[in-house]
Design a protein around this motif. Structure first.
Motif, PDB file in Angstrom:
ATOM      1  N   MET A   1      32.240 -45.632 -34.660  1.00 51.38           N
ATOM      2  CA  MET A   1      32.539 -45.040 -35.955  1.00 51.38           C
ATOM      3  C   MET A   1      33.212 -46.060 -36.884  1.00 51.38           C
ATOM      4  SD  MET A   1      35.826 -42.779 -34.675  1.00 51.38           S
ATOM      5  CE  MET A   1      36.463 -42.329 -36.278  1.00 51.38           C
ATOM      6  N   ASP A   2      33.086 -45.822 -38.192  1.00 46.54           N
ATOM      7  CA  ASP A   2      33.787 -46.638 -39.177  1.00 46.54           C
ATOM      8  C   ASP A   2      35.121 -45.973 -39.512  1.00 46.54           C
ATOM      9  OD1 ASP A   2      31.838 -48.656 -39.492  1.00 46.54           O
ATOM     10  OD2 ASP A   2      30.641 -47.318 -40.746  1.00 46.54           O
ATOM     11  N   HIS A   3      36.155 -46.792 -39.626  1.00 45.32           N
ATOM     12  CA  HIS A   3      37.489 -46.279 -39.928  1.00 45.32           C
ATOM     13  C   HIS A   3      38.333 -47.469 -40.384  1.00 45.32           C
ATOM     14  CE1 HIS A   3      41.517 -44.584 -39.297  1.00 45.32           C
ATOM     15  NE2 HIS A   3      40.939 -43.390 -39.318  1.00 45.32           N
TER      16      HIS A   3
ATOM     17  N   GLY B   1      27.022 -40.844 -40.739  1.00 44.74           N
ATOM     18  CA  GLY B   1      28.110 -41.781 -40.968  1.00 44.74           C
ATOM     19  C   GLY B   1      27.975 -42.380 -42.357  1.00 44.74           C
ATOM     20  N   SER B   2      28.375 -43.633 -42.490  1.00 44.00           N
ATOM     21  CA  SER B   2      28.378 -44.246 -43.818  1.00 44.00           C
ATOM     22  C   SER B   2      27.167 -45.116 -44.106  1.00 44.00           C
ATOM     23  CB  SER B   2      29.643 -45.103 -43.977  1.00 44.00           C
ATOM     24  OG  SER B   2      29.649 -46.154 -43.017  1.00 44.00           O
ATOM     25  N   ASP B   3      26.432 -45.529 -43.066  1.00 49.99           N
ATOM     26  CA  ASP B   3      25.368 -46.505 -43.351  1.00 49.99           C
ATOM     27  C   ASP B   3      24.161 -46.410 -42.422  1.00 49.99           C
ATOM     28  OD1 ASP B   3      26.476 -47.409 -41.014  1.00 49.99           O
ATOM     29  OD2 ASP B   3      26.699 -49.489 -41.663  1.00 49.99           O
TER      30      ASP B   3
ATOM     31  N   LYS C   1      19.862 -40.574 -49.127  1.00 47.97           N
ATOM     32  CA  LYS C   1      20.522 -39.283 -49.331  1.00 47.97           C
ATOM     33  C   LYS C   1      20.725 -38.508 -48.030  1.00 47.97           C
ATOM     34  CE  LYS C   1      18.582 -38.873 -53.977  1.00 47.97           C
ATOM     35  NZ  LYS C   1      17.730 -38.070 -54.885  1.00 47.97           N
TER      36      LYS C   1
ATOM     37  N   LEU D   1      22.348 -39.698 -44.742  1.00 45.24           N
ATOM     38  CA  LEU D   1      22.997 -40.668 -43.866  1.00 45.24           C
ATOM     39  C   LEU D   1      23.744 -39.988 -42.728  1.00 45.24           C
ATOM     40  CD1 LEU D   1      24.535 -43.207 -46.425  1.00 45.24           C
ATOM     41  CD2 LEU D   1      22.569 -43.599 -44.932  1.00 45.24           C
TER      42      LEU D   1
ATOM     43  N   LYS E   1      22.706 -47.515 -49.438  1.00 46.00           N
ATOM     44  CA  LYS E   1      23.577 -46.684 -50.266  1.00 46.00           C
ATOM     45  C   LYS E   1      22.783 -45.656 -51.062  1.00 46.00           C
ATOM     46  CE  LYS E   1      27.031 -50.346 -50.762  1.00 46.00           C
ATOM     47  NZ  LYS E   1      27.715 -51.263 -51.723  1.00 46.00           N
TER      48      LYS E   1
ATOM     49  N   ASN F   1      33.887 -43.053 -29.391  1.00 50.55           N
ATOM     50  CA  ASN F   1      34.371 -42.524 -30.670  1.00 50.55           C
ATOM     51  C   ASN F   1      35.382 -41.393 -30.471  1.00 50.55           C
ATOM     52  OD1 ASN F   1      32.942 -44.290 -32.274  1.00 50.55           O
ATOM     53  ND2 ASN F   1      31.150 -42.965 -32.416  1.00 50.55           N
TER      54      ASN F   1
END
Length: 936
Positions: free
Chosen positions: A818-820, A343-345, A339, A341, A336, A793
């Motif tokens: 992908m995250d969703h 996607g999210s992770d 700085k 990234l 997290k 995706n």
């Protein structure tokens, strides 16, 4: 200012007495730039040391570092070295490995100081000659760590192996030289001589690091493994509680090195015999450096390379490739905090590393000639062999031997330990026999135990079965005559004439034949003819498997004792005083890959001891996908028809496959194929079809002795019908007509049939789908990314544009899925497949372009669960799905049209889903397989 101008200026300003000299010998320069970077031009270490120490003597301010090359005069003294000190650190095992360097070098500089350590992974220090393993007095503790150098690592070009030394120097106010940049571990000669836990050439693989460090990750390990499949065998290791998946095409050894007493030393065995290791910046690279093993490290840009890269390692890093890592490494622990990234992770520095680059790191060792494919290159580097055994393990006092027991030991010349039982093993055996008043004893494996058992007054009658003539002669000459030593073949127990055929013993000691792989028959016999069974070497993989198969059902594990013994008691004989000790049944052990030579004529030949007809299953067992599950089902059906089943793996047995081998199926070696005649042989081919012209097959398969042979061509046709030994089989069974017709083009006279895979669908028929909206698309497979399209995706996004409420369920999802909020990702087989399928109301199965699927079993399971299926219009899916039970698609547009039809008329899911279940009940009867195999 430009460096060139700086140098010119300094030359102009040199004093005459220096600039005019013509005897210059060595030059050392240091240049500091505005961003803080310092560049050094230095001669050889020994010269640089003299020049740097002299330069340091001209500095009037105190130095902030004491290193082997930068020595402050006030610290260059041993006056502050304590007489005794206990160094303390409780970090992870990788940190402790680098700490060993500091202790080694401290003792080299100050040999008279008594040194103790308090750390995690304490058995890492076993046999280390530099420490006192009993010294842990609190008043002498000095807590040390790598933090100081870690904080300086972006600016100082020093390896992490310096870190603990530098902290010791600061804490004690001393200095001492840095030794080799590699951890310092020690092994005994017995550990060096110990057989490898895993046979054959292999690489170790560690998926992740400490779970809390979420910035350290890689998302395409499976693709790396797949690229190297067939070239390199990977063994995956790690902690069982870590949240990392077990990959396909690896041998699962996760959680198998966590025993508090033996786990670390088992790790040493694995690394000592490994060809190399692969993983992130973690423990494996430090331990690899200790053994000088080849090693591929995925580092990205989190740490500066000079801080963690060992010489000889292929270190894949991305420092300097992005703005965030242009000048320094970030050292972020939590993803997290990253700085940059994707996607999210997923850190960008990791995302840009392709699987091919990592695989090439492995292959370079073969291209360079250090390693050879298919050959185990022994470790000739490791020399830290301890002359004296020293461990942290608390050694309990030895139970005193009775005089007659001591006489046996002395007279025989045999000693406790090594290849014999230990003194603690004997104490446990003796106590068991005496407490239970055992009179009638059976022993498998003659040795020191035989002679000691004869000394017990309670023992009145005893039989010992032994395979090796040398041991029979030696123990026979030393025996008191109480035991009768009988030669046997390791399989069939023939009792003497004065024993009834179903004779029941008070106690059986299973300690033979030698080698756990051969002990199935002795364990099985013990489990049928005794009240108490004591298994020696009970913690080894093979022994655990034989206990699971032949003791768990009718016996209870009531005690563990000695160094490696399990005591089992017949459940019908249990009392309130007997304990119920948990038994951790580990997967079946690796079976050594079959050698490409003639079978050894002296090897024990499996034989029918029950009068049953014999069936042999030949198949790959290295995973547990659809084909492996089908081979298990066929073996069960053969058993139900009264056959004694022999399983002959083409290679290694995976842990999951081993756990599912049916009870009473015997795992036999490849070399038994020409030795043991069978009534029926089933070869479930899978992906072995590419190897049929190789020596492993061409030298053994033509010699196969069987009355009927059936080949199941379930994956591709490969060399079937082209290589001589694959021709002329009694029957060829296929999972789809596409492959069946391909063989008939080669061999028109072949007897063939296409059938759905043999699958027990009972649990799936119990599912009740929720056909209500929204659309819930679901899919699962056991091969990970290899069965997902690269554009997954985009496909998800296309569907969400049609219907934003659509839910997606994957088990597992593609690694870069992908995250969703609408995407639900499940780990493989969590929950079980039948439960997972309850989450969806439509099964979709788009395969990568050019990928054909024989079954597919996953479609059959979905249909039995009452799900309509959207699948590709080719190979196995085409044979399973009809227009009444789903949709057959030639391209992605066809998939979208099917989804549009569902969205326009949601009731169609129930109509086609119920039709799919009826189709499954009608067409997918596994009994059809056994009829075809047996020729009924």
């Amino acid at each position: 200012m430009k460096v060139k101008n700086m140098l010119e200026r300094e030359i102009r300003n040199l004093p005459d007495d220096v600039s005019k000299r013509s005897d210059g010998e060595n030059l050392q320069l240091s240049i500091q730039f505005k961003d803080g970077h310092i560049h050094h031009i230095m001669p050889k270490d020994e010269v640089a040391k003299v020049l740097t120490e002299d330069a340091a003597s001209h500095i009037t301010l105190p130095l902030s570092i004491a290193s082997p090359a930068v020595v402050a005069p006030e610290c260059a003294t041993t006056s502050k070295v304590p007489d005794q000190v206990v160094f303390h650190n409780r970090q992870a095992i990788g940190d402790i490995l680098t700490m060993t360097c500091a202790i080694r070098d401290f003792k080299a500089a100050f040999p008279k100081t008594r040194v103790g350590v308090i750390t995690t992974a304490s058995h890492l220090w076993d046999h280390n000659p530099y420490i006192d393993h009993t010294f842990r007095e609190e008043q002498h503790v000095v807590k040390i760590g790598p933090g100081f150098l870690t904080n300086k690592s972006n600016y100082w070009n020093l390896h992490m192996c310096n870190a603990f030394r530098m902290d010791i120097e600061q804490k004690l106010g001393i200095t001492y030289p840095q030794g080799p940049i590699r951890p310092d571990i020690w092994m005994t000669q017995e550990e060096i001589n110990r057989p490898p836990l895993i046979d054959g050439p292999y690489w170790l693989f560690v998926y992740g690091g400490e779970p809390g460090w979420t910035a350290k990750k890689y998302h395409k390990w499976q693709e790396v493994i797949n690229i190297l499949k067939g070239k390199v065998q990977f063994v995956q290791i790690g902690a069982k509680h870590h949240p990392y998946p077990i990959l396909e095409n690896v041998y699962d050894f996760v959680g198998r090195t966590e025993d508090r007493h033996t786990g670390i030393r088992d790790l040493f065995n694995l690394f000592y015999h490994a060809q190399g290791t692969m993983g992130l910046v973690s423990m494996h690279m430090h331990l690899s450096a200790a053994f000088n093993n080849p090693c591929v490290v995925l580092a990205a840009a989190r740490e500066p390379a000079w801080f963690t890269q060992y010489f000889g390692h292929q270190y894949i890093q991305t420092n300097g490739t992005m703005h965030c890592a242009e000048k320094t490494a970030c050292w972020k622990c939590d993803v997290k905090a990253c700085k940059n990234l994707v996607g999210s992770d997923l850190p960008k520095c990791v995302e840009i590393i392709e699987p091919e680059e990592i695989a090439e790191g492995v292959l370079k060792y073969y291209k360079g000639g250090r390693l050879e494919f298919g050959h185990k290159i022994p470790n000739t580097f490791f020399k830290n062999i301890a002359k004296e055994k020293k461990t942290f393990a608390a050694v309990p006092a030895q139970l005193p031997l009775q005089q007659n027991e001591q006489e046996v030991v002395t007279k025989s010349g045999l000693t406790f330990g090594g290849g014999s039982l230990t003194d603690k093993d004997w104490a446990f055996i003796k106590r068991t026999i005496e407490n239970n008043k055992c009179k009638d004893i059976l022993e498998f494996g003659a040795g020191l135990s035989t002679l000691l058992l004869e000394t017990l007054p309670t023992v009145e009658k005893m039989l010992t079965y032994e395979m090796h003539p040398g041991w029979i002669k030696k123990i026979g000459n030393l025996s008191s005559g109480k035991t009768k030593i009988i030669t046997w073949d390791g399989i069939k127990v023939v009792l003497p004439e004065d024993y009834e055929e179903d004779h029941h013993f008070d106690f059986v000691f299973v300690d033979g034949p030698s080698g756990g792989a051969q002990r199935e028959w002795s364990t099985k016999y013990a489990g049928e003819h005794a009240d108490l069974v004591l298994v020696h070497d009970a913690g080894r993989d093979h022994e655990r498997e034989w206990q699971r198969r032949h003791l768990m059902e009718n016996y209870q594990l009531i005690s563990k004792g000695g160094h490696r013994c399990h005591l089992w008691k017949l459940k019908s004989k249990l009392t309130d005083k007997d304990e119920n000790v948990p038994f951790r049944s580990t997967p079946a052990c690796t079976v050594k890959a079959p050698p490409a030579v003639q079978a050894d004529p002296n090897a024990p030949v499996p034989m029918c001891i029950s009068g049953k007809p014999i069936a042999r299953m030949i198949t790959t067992t290295r995973g547990y996908g659809g084909s492996e599950r089908s081979s298990i089902e066929i073996m069960k059906m053969l058993q139900n028809r009264g056959y004694q089943v022999l399983l002959t793996p083409t290679g290694n047995i995976s842990g999951e496959y081993g756990r599912n081998i049916p009870k009473d199926v015997s795992v036999v070696h490849w070399n038994s194929i020409p030795q043991t005649e069978t009534d029926i042989t089933v070869f479930y081919c899978s992906d072995t079809i590419w190897n049929y012209n190789k020596e492993q097959y061409t030298t053994i398969m033509p010699q196969m002795k069987t009355k009927r042979k059936v080949m199941v061509v379930n994956f591709k046709v490969g060399a079937v019908g082209q290589t001589a030994w694959t021709c002329g089989w009694d029957k060829y069974l296929f999972l789809n007509n596409q492959h069946r017709l391909e063989l008939l083009q080669r061999r028109p006279d072949s007897i063939t049939k296409a059938m759905p895979p043999p699958t027990d669908l009972t649990l799936y028929y119990e599912n009740e789908p929720d056909y209500s909206t929204p659309l819930k698309l679901i899919r699962h497979n056991s091969q990970g990314d290899s069965k997902h399209r690269s554009e997954t995706n985009k496909m998800i996004q296309d569907i969400l544009e049609l219907s934003p409420d659509t839910q997606f369920y994957f088990m597992p999802a593609k690694s870069d899925c992908m995250d969703h909020p609408n995407i639900h990702k499940h780990q493989k087989n969590i929950p079980p497949v039948n439960e997972f399928l309850r989450l969806g109301n439509c099964f979709w199965y788009p395969l990568p372009e050019g990928y054909t699927d024989g079954g597919p079993k996953v479609v059959m399971e979905a249909q039995a669960s009452g799900l309509a299926c959207i699948v590709d219009n080719h190979s196995g899916p085409k044979d399973r799905v009809t227009t009444e039970t789903g949709w057959l698609c030639n391209n992605w547009n066809d998939y979208l049209e099917a989804i549009k039809e569902i969205l326009a008329n949601p009731e169609i899911l129930k109509i086609k889903g119920q039709a799919a279940r009826e189709w499954a009940k009608k067409e997918y009867d596994p009994e059809n397989w056994i009829k075809e195999i047996l020729g009924e």
